[in-house]
Design a protein around this motif. Structure first.
Motif, PDB file in Angstrom:
ATOM      1  N   GLY A   1      48.106  55.349  27.060  1.00 44.93           N
ATOM      2  CA  GLY A   1      49.192  55.904  27.699  1.00 44.93           C
ATOM      3  C   GLY A   1      49.172  55.771  29.247  1.00 44.93           C
ATOM      4  N   SER A   2      48.046  55.167  29.837  1.00 42.55           N
ATOM      5  CA  SER A   2      48.107  54.915  31.134  1.00 42.55           C
ATOM      6  C   SER A   2      48.480  53.354  31.465  1.00 42.55           C
ATOM      7  CB  SER A   2      46.362  54.892  31.591  1.00 42.55           C
ATOM      8  OG  SER A   2      46.011  56.147  31.217  1.00 42.55           O
ATOM      9  N   PHE A   3      49.297  53.543  32.503  1.00 43.33           N
ATOM     10  CA  PHE A   3      49.963  52.211  32.966  1.00 43.33           C
ATOM     11  C   PHE A   3      49.543  51.929  34.437  1.00 43.33           C
ATOM     12  CE2 PHE A   3      52.354  53.824  29.461  1.00 43.33           C
ATOM     13  CZ  PHE A   3      52.966  52.567  28.792  1.00 43.33           C
ATOM     14  N   ILE A   4      49.543  50.523  34.793  1.00 45.65           N
ATOM     15  CA  ILE A   4      49.558  50.101  35.998  1.00 45.65           C
ATOM     16  C   ILE A   4      50.603  49.191  36.430  1.00 45.65           C
ATOM     17  CG2 ILE A   4      47.064  50.366  36.285  1.00 45.65           C
ATOM     18  CD1 ILE A   4      46.886  47.342  35.476  1.00 45.65           C
ATOM     19  N   LYS A   5      50.955  49.110  37.580  1.00 43.57           N
ATOM     20  CA  LYS A   5      52.192  48.158  38.166  1.00 43.57           C
ATOM     21  C   LYS A   5      51.493  47.109  38.772  1.00 43.57           C
ATOM     22  CE  LYS A   5      56.637  48.900  39.693  1.00 43.57           C
ATOM     23  NZ  LYS A   5      57.848  49.452  40.517  1.00 43.57           N
ATOM     24  N   VAL A   6      51.525  46.062  38.349  1.00 46.61           N
ATOM     25  CA  VAL A   6      50.796  44.819  38.796  1.00 46.61           C
ATOM     26  C   VAL A   6      51.639  43.252  38.604  1.00 46.61           C
ATOM     27  CG1 VAL A   6      48.500  45.755  38.204  1.00 46.61           C
ATOM     28  CG2 VAL A   6      49.664  44.370  36.382  1.00 46.61           C
ATOM     29  N   ASP A   7      51.370  42.549  39.330  1.00 48.58           N
ATOM     30  CA  ASP A   7      51.564  41.231  39.196  1.00 48.58           C
ATOM     31  C   ASP A   7      50.576  40.557  38.108  1.00 48.58           C
ATOM     32  OD1 ASP A   7      51.888  38.333  39.041  1.00 48.58           O
ATOM     33  OD2 ASP A   7      52.868  38.418  41.203  1.00 48.58           O
ATOM     34  N   SER A   8      50.542  40.239  36.892  1.00 43.29           N
ATOM     35  CA  SER A   8      49.546  40.143  36.127  1.00 43.29           C
ATOM     36  C   SER A   8      49.085  38.881  36.328  1.00 43.29           C
ATOM     37  CB  SER A   8      50.195  40.120  34.677  1.00 43.29           C
ATOM     38  OG  SER A   8      51.334  39.204  34.546  1.00 43.29           O
ATOM     39  N   ILE A   9      49.737  37.758  36.924  1.00 43.02           N
ATOM     40  CA  ILE A   9      49.118  36.305  37.259  1.00 43.02           C
ATOM     41  C   ILE A   9      48.093  36.793  38.476  1.00 43.02           C
ATOM     42  CG2 ILE A   9      49.568  34.161  38.129  1.00 43.02           C
ATOM     43  CD1 ILE A   9      52.073  34.270  36.612  1.00 43.02           C
ATOM     44  N   ARG A  10      48.743  37.509  39.370  1.00 37.68           N
ATOM     45  CA  ARG A  10      47.501  37.679  40.313  1.00 37.68           C
ATOM     46  C   ARG A  10      46.391  38.430  40.140  1.00 37.68           C
ATOM     47  NH1 ARG A  10      48.378  34.022  44.450  1.00 37.68           N
ATOM     48  NH2 ARG A  10      50.566  33.557  44.873  1.00 37.68           N
ATOM     49  N   ILE A  11      46.654  39.549  39.252  1.00 40.92           N
ATOM     50  CA  ILE A  11      45.314  40.105  38.916  1.00 40.92           C
ATOM     51  C   ILE A  11      44.371  39.261  37.845  1.00 40.92           C
ATOM     52  CG2 ILE A  11      44.679  42.046  37.403  1.00 40.92           C
ATOM     53  CD1 ILE A  11      45.752  42.926  40.088  1.00 40.92           C
ATOM     54  N   GLU A  12      44.856  38.541  37.146  1.00 41.85           N
ATOM     55  CA  GLU A  12      44.224  37.467  36.414  1.00 41.85           C
ATOM     56  C   GLU A  12      43.203  36.630  37.565  1.00 41.85           C
ATOM     57  OE1 GLU A  12      44.224  34.123  32.830  1.00 41.85           O
ATOM     58  OE2 GLU A  12      46.089  35.330  33.462  1.00 41.85           O
ATOM     59  N   GLN A  13      44.017  36.204  38.615  1.00 43.54           N
ATOM     60  CA  GLN A  13      43.543  35.275  39.544  1.00 43.54           C
ATOM     61  C   GLN A  13      42.223  36.114  40.283  1.00 43.54           C
ATOM     62  OE1 GLN A  13      46.040  34.239  42.816  1.00 43.54           O
ATOM     63  NE2 GLN A  13      44.317  33.239  44.237  1.00 43.54           N
ATOM     64  N   VAL A  14      42.445  37.428  40.422  1.00 46.99           N
ATOM     65  CA  VAL A  14      41.193  38.090  41.091  1.00 46.99           C
ATOM     66  C   VAL A  14      40.089  38.241  40.251  1.00 46.99           C
ATOM     67  CG1 VAL A  14      40.558  40.532  42.119  1.00 46.99           C
ATOM     68  CG2 VAL A  14      42.830  39.399  42.340  1.00 46.99           C
ATOM     69  N   LEU A  15      40.466  38.420  38.595  1.00 45.80           N
ATOM     70  CA  LEU A  15      39.366  38.825  37.750  1.00 45.80           C
ATOM     71  C   LEU A  15      38.628  37.362  37.410  1.00 45.80           C
ATOM     72  CD1 LEU A  15      37.895  40.520  35.894  1.00 45.80           C
ATOM     73  CD2 LEU A  15      39.573  39.803  34.058  1.00 45.80           C
ATOM     74  N   SER A  16      39.426  36.382  37.441  1.00 45.58           N
ATOM     75  CA  SER A  16      38.965  34.959  37.128  1.00 45.58           C
ATOM     76  C   SER A  16      37.913  34.686  38.397  1.00 45.58           C
ATOM     77  CB  SER A  16      40.065  34.021  37.034  1.00 45.58           C
ATOM     78  OG  SER A  16      39.400  32.461  37.265  1.00 45.58           O
ATOM     79  N   ASN A  17      38.223  35.122  39.477  1.00 45.81           N
ATOM     80  CA  ASN A  17      37.484  34.617  40.834  1.00 45.81           C
ATOM     81  C   ASN A  17      35.866  35.051  40.843  1.00 45.81           C
ATOM     82  OD1 ASN A  17      36.378  35.118  43.684  1.00 45.81           O
ATOM     83  ND2 ASN A  17      37.966  33.515  43.920  1.00 45.81           N
ATOM     84  N   LEU A  18      36.307  36.612  40.282  1.00 45.88           N
ATOM     85  CA  LEU A  18      34.972  37.458  40.246  1.00 45.88           C
ATOM     86  C   LEU A  18      34.055  37.114  39.024  1.00 45.88           C
ATOM     87  CD1 LEU A  18      36.422  41.241  40.711  1.00 45.88           C
ATOM     88  CD2 LEU A  18      35.325  39.647  42.618  1.00 45.88           C
ATOM     89  N   ILE A  19      34.638  36.701  38.094  1.00 41.79           N
ATOM     90  CA  ILE A  19      33.862  36.145  36.883  1.00 41.79           C
ATOM     91  C   ILE A  19      33.232  34.732  37.371  1.00 41.79           C
ATOM     92  CG2 ILE A  19      34.010  35.079  34.534  1.00 41.79           C
ATOM     93  CD1 ILE A  19      36.119  37.236  33.827  1.00 41.79           C
ATOM     94  N   SER A  20      33.942  33.842  37.919  1.00 41.79           N
ATOM     95  CA  SER A  20      33.528  32.555  38.467  1.00 41.79           C
ATOM     96  C   SER A  20      32.414  32.716  39.355  1.00 41.79           C
ATOM     97  CB  SER A  20      34.631  31.919  38.915  1.00 41.79           C
ATOM     98  OG  SER A  20      34.343  30.516  39.605  1.00 41.79           O
ATOM     99  N   ASN A  21      32.346  33.704  40.219  1.00 46.15           N
ATOM    100  CA  ASN A  21      31.224  33.842  41.042  1.00 46.15           C
ATOM    101  C   ASN A  21      30.057  34.349  40.431  1.00 46.15           C
ATOM    102  OD1 ASN A  21      32.729  32.959  43.552  1.00 46.15           O
ATOM    103  ND2 ASN A  21      33.500  35.274  43.961  1.00 46.15           N
ATOM    104  N   ALA A  22      30.311  35.365  39.409  1.00 43.21           N
ATOM    105  CA  ALA A  22      29.228  35.849  38.671  1.00 43.21           C
ATOM    106  C   ALA A  22      28.393  34.655  37.923  1.00 43.21           C
ATOM    107  CB  ALA A  22      29.609  37.043  37.820  1.00 43.21           C
ATOM    108  N   VAL A  23      29.425  33.836  37.324  1.00 47.21           N
ATOM    109  CA  VAL A  23      28.571  32.902  36.587  1.00 47.21           C
ATOM    110  C   VAL A  23      27.946  31.861  37.287  1.00 47.21           C
ATOM    111  CG1 VAL A  23      29.427  30.619  35.096  1.00 47.21           C
ATOM    112  CG2 VAL A  23      30.674  32.760  34.839  1.00 47.21           C
ATOM    113  N   ARG A  24      28.335  31.576  38.698  1.00 49.64           N
ATOM    114  CA  ARG A  24      27.518  30.751  39.478  1.00 49.64           C
ATOM    115  C   ARG A  24      26.349  31.278  39.850  1.00 49.64           C
ATOM    116  NH1 ARG A  24      32.829  30.311  42.102  1.00 49.64           N
ATOM    117  NH2 ARG A  24      33.920  28.340  41.292  1.00 49.64           N
ATOM    118  N   TYR A  25      26.206  32.573  40.083  1.00 48.04           N
ATOM    119  CA  TYR A  25      24.853  33.259  40.606  1.00 48.04           C
ATOM    120  C   TYR A  25      23.981  33.773  39.641  1.00 48.04           C
ATOM    121  CZ  TYR A  25      27.236  32.629  45.345  1.00 48.04           C
ATOM    122  OH  TYR A  25      27.503  32.059  46.150  1.00 48.04           O
ATOM    123  N   THR A  26      24.419  33.588  38.250  1.00 46.32           N
ATOM    124  CA  THR A  26      23.569  34.202  37.258  1.00 46.32           C
ATOM    125  C   THR A  26      22.954  32.925  36.414  1.00 46.32           C
ATOM    126  OG1 THR A  26      25.352  36.131  36.948  1.00 46.32           O
ATOM    127  CG2 THR A  26      23.670  35.596  35.096  1.00 46.32           C
TER     128      THR A  26
END
Length: 721
Positions: free
Chosen positions: A593-618
């Motif tokens: 029942g918890s909701f967030i108000k977001v632009d789903s494409i932009r939030i995916e862009q943030v998550l993708s960038n963080l995952i991409s950086n983690a993959v590069r340095y791991t």
């Protein structure tokens, strides 16, 4: 600013109070005199002597017309129900036996054989009077004054038809109603004088001789009638003049709605007064239809009650109940329509429930408002409450008079006259206060204007200096803006040209045009050109984000299902690099029942960038954890915390803030080679900032890094929770 009261105002207030008290006291005396005058009971004007008749006979031989101007023919009369008898019928031996009844009283109060008489019907009244010899010897004309006989009658005196009102009939079709006070004159004879009255009623609630009949000398009765009509015209004139005055006040000052309502109140009572009592309207306009006179009476009563409710609610809004004016408008408006569309023979039968079920509550509610305002010491409320007390007393008198509970007279107009006097007193006090305050404020305004002129001069000089500084700062800002635009233009221009050359040269090497170590160098040049192209794209996007040129499409999503879907989407990509992926989600009970108000494409862009950086340095066989937490704050709110933790090389503490700036990666010292623009985390920071969130990193060299961002939890519908 403090407004002080002039020293003389206290004395003026005392004088105003004493004057108001004296005015109210004088009004009370005047009202008593006027009431007795209109009722015919003032000993200095129309002294009325009551000789009670018995068994249809009245011995008034002791009446002195010079001392007592009139006598009331009250007492026991003969009644012949359902009979239209003339004087000659009483000489017949076959005359029916009469019923002895009390006058004045509607015949609905009589019973024959234990059964009450109905409103509709016809009957004959008879009374024999023994007059003083002083009148019968001189043959001085005698006057009769039947005030109200409902609703049509013919009158004989000593066998002669002397007149009447309307047309008497034995059914509704043959009866023409006409009921208003009328004077009738006759010459008395020695011995017993006989009065016979035929009455029929098929038109209204009241029936028969329900108000007293007065007898006096012709001059006395004529003077009494003219005087009472004149007094009523005088009072009605006051009401109409006051109504006109308050209407003019409203026309000149439209926000004074209460003035319009009080003017309408005066006008309504004026109309009611002129059609009741002495029925001055019918006296002055004999052609006025009886039906419309009765309608005017009932409608004016309803309008008086409605205007009273609206007026008092407007004058004392804090004391009034908000729904009462609307309810009164609905109920009284319905009665007005009822009075208009139905004949008098219908709506007059509802007078008693109308009075005690509608008008009496209106009167009590208004009295409650005035008493409450007086208790709370509203300006002028005490004087107005005293005036309305007079109005209430006379209104209650009328209510009980018309419902047969009091044998008095119609006196509501007298009560309203007292109410008008107190309202006029309040109005004059209000104007006096307004003028005094105006003079005081005018003097203070002149002083304030002089002080303001000095202040304006000082502020103008200060503003001129500030304006000069602002112009200089604005000039510098324009230079900075031109510099920024020029810098972006130069970056785009300077980087685009070599990128094109590098791409072309690299393509030539890759295609075999250059053979010595061609594939190795071609790939490096080509990768570098892609990096520079990516840098330009990221720089443009970051600039748009910083200048609010990017449109976000916000929508409410349930946080756990939304992020779980994103984590699963990138799980395969992480595993394909030889890195283990773990997903951590909150328990169902916590996140449900918890909701967030977001632009789903932009939030995916943030998550993708963080995952991409983690993959590069791991390195291979490392671990990347994707996790979601719901954090409760001390102020009662909640936040969704999304984290990406890796087992990579880690980041120096000194670089934690720097990596979120433009080209922050270029300064970062890491053990793993990474080709990036250095703008990805800056873009992530702007996106999260737009979502009212925060992004941060926790890392130590050699121990991996954890990037996380927070988003506020909202209630369904958009409110923060």
């Amino acid at each position: 600013m403090l407004i002080t009261e002039p020293a003389g105002n206290s004395m003026k207030k005392r004088f105003s109070f004493l004057f108001g008290f004296a005015a109210v006291l004088a009004a009370a005396v005047l009202l008593v005199v006027c009431a007795k005058w209109l009722a015919g009971d003032d000993p200095t004007l129309f002294t009325s002597t009551i000789y009670t008749s018995e068994q249809g006979k009245l011995d008034a031989s002791g009446w002195n017309a010079e001392v007592n101007s009139s006598l009331m023919l009250d007492g026991e009369w003969e009644l012949y129900w359902g009979k239209m008898l003339k004087p000659e019928d009483f000489r017949s031996l076959a005359m029916p036996s009469p019923v002895i009844v009390d006058i004045p009283q509607p015949w609905t109060g009589y019973s024959i054989d234990g059964r009450p008489l109905p409103n509709e019907g016809f009957a004959t009244y008879r009374l024999r009077i023994l007059l003083p010899e002083s009148l019968t010897r001189t043959r001085e004309s005698i006057g009769l004054y039947p005030k109200s006989i409902a609703s049509a009658y013919q009158l004989w005196v000593n066998g002669d038809l002397k007149g009447g009102n309307g047309l008497v009939g034995t059914d509704a079709s043959s009866t023409t109603p006409r009921s208003y006070p009328k004077t009738i004159y006759f010459e008395p004879r020695e011995g017993w004088n006989e009065i016979i009255i035929q009455v029929s009623n098929y038109s209204q609630r009241n029936a028969g001789i329900w108000q007293g009949v007065e007898l006096g000398t012709a001059d006395g009765i004529a003077w009494m009638r003219v005087s009472r009509v004149s007094a009523q015209v005088f009072i009605v004139g006051i009401f109409f003049v006051m109504a006109l005055y308050y209407f003019f006040v409203y026309v000149n000052r439209r926000q004074e709605i209460s003035a319009f309502l009080f003017g309408l109140l005066c006008f309504s009572v004026g109309i009611r007064t002129i059609v009741l009592g002495e029925s001055t309207a019918l006296f002055l306009l004999p052609g006025l239809p009886w039906e419309w006179g009765v309608k005017a009476e009932y409608i004016s009563i309803a309008m008086t009650a409605l205007c009273l409710i609206l007026f008092v609610s407007r004058e004392y809004p804090r004391e009034s109940i908000s729904w009462v004016p609307k309810a009164a408008g609905l109920v009284l408006g319905s009665f007005i329509i009822f009075f208009l569309i139905t004949p008098a023979r219908v709506y007059t039968y509802y007078l008693t429930p109308y009075i005690w079920g509608v008008l009496f509550p209106v009167l009590m509610y208004t009295m409650y408002i005035y008493i409450l305002s007086a208790i709370r010491r509203r300006k002028g409320s005490m004087t107005t409450a005293i005036g309305f007390l007079f109005f209430t007393i006379f209104a209650l008198n009328d209510m009980m008079f018309y419902t047969g509970l009091l044998p008095t007279n119609d006196l509501l107009s007298i009560g309203l006259l007292a109410f008008l006097l107190t309202q006029a007193l309040n109005l004059s006090a209000r104007f006096s206060r307004a003028i005094a305050e105006k003079e005081q404020l005018s003097e203070q305004l002149r002083e304030n204007n002089r002080s303001l002129e000095r202040t304006v001069a000082e502020r103008t000089h200060s503003l001129q200096k500030s304006n000069a500084r602002l112009q200089e700062a604005n000039k510098k800002m324009e230079e900075f803006e031109h510099f920024r635009i020029r810098l972006l233009s130069n970056i785009s221009h300077e980087l685009s040209t070599p990128i094109t050359s590098i791409k072309g040269f690299a393509k030539a090497l890759r295609d075999g045009i250059i053979t010595a170590d061609a594939p190795k160098y071609a790939n490096r040049i080509y990768e570098r050109s892609l990096l520079l192209e990516r840098m330009i794209h990221d720089l443009v996007e970051l600039t748009k984000l910083e200048t609010n040129q990017v449109r976000f499409h916000m929508q409410e999503v349930e946080v756990v299902p939304f992020l779980q879907e994103l984590f699963l989407k990138y799980e395969w990509e992480i595993e394909s690099k030889g890195i283990h992926c773990q997903i951590q989600l909150p328990e169902d009970v916590i996140g449900a029942g918890s909701f967030i108000k977001v632009d789903s494409i932009r939030i995916e862009q943030v998550l993708s960038n963080l995952i991409s950086n983690a993959v590069r340095y791991t390195p291979e066989d490392g671990v990347i954890v994707l996790k979601l937490q719901i954090v409760r704050l001390s102020d009662g709110g909640s936040r969704a915390v999304v984290g990406v933790r890796d087992t990579g090389v880690g980041i120096d503490r000194d670089m934690h803030q720097h990596i979120f700036e433009r080209f922050g990666q270029a300064k970062q010292q890491t053990a793993v080679h990474h080709n990036g623009s250095g703008l990805g985390l800056a873009i992530c920071k702007e996106i999260i900032h737009y979502h009212h969130g925060e992004i941060r990193v926790v890392s130590e060299p050699g121990e991996g890094s954890e990037f996380s961002f927070e988003l506020p939890i909202v209630q369904r519908g958009g409110a923060l929770r």
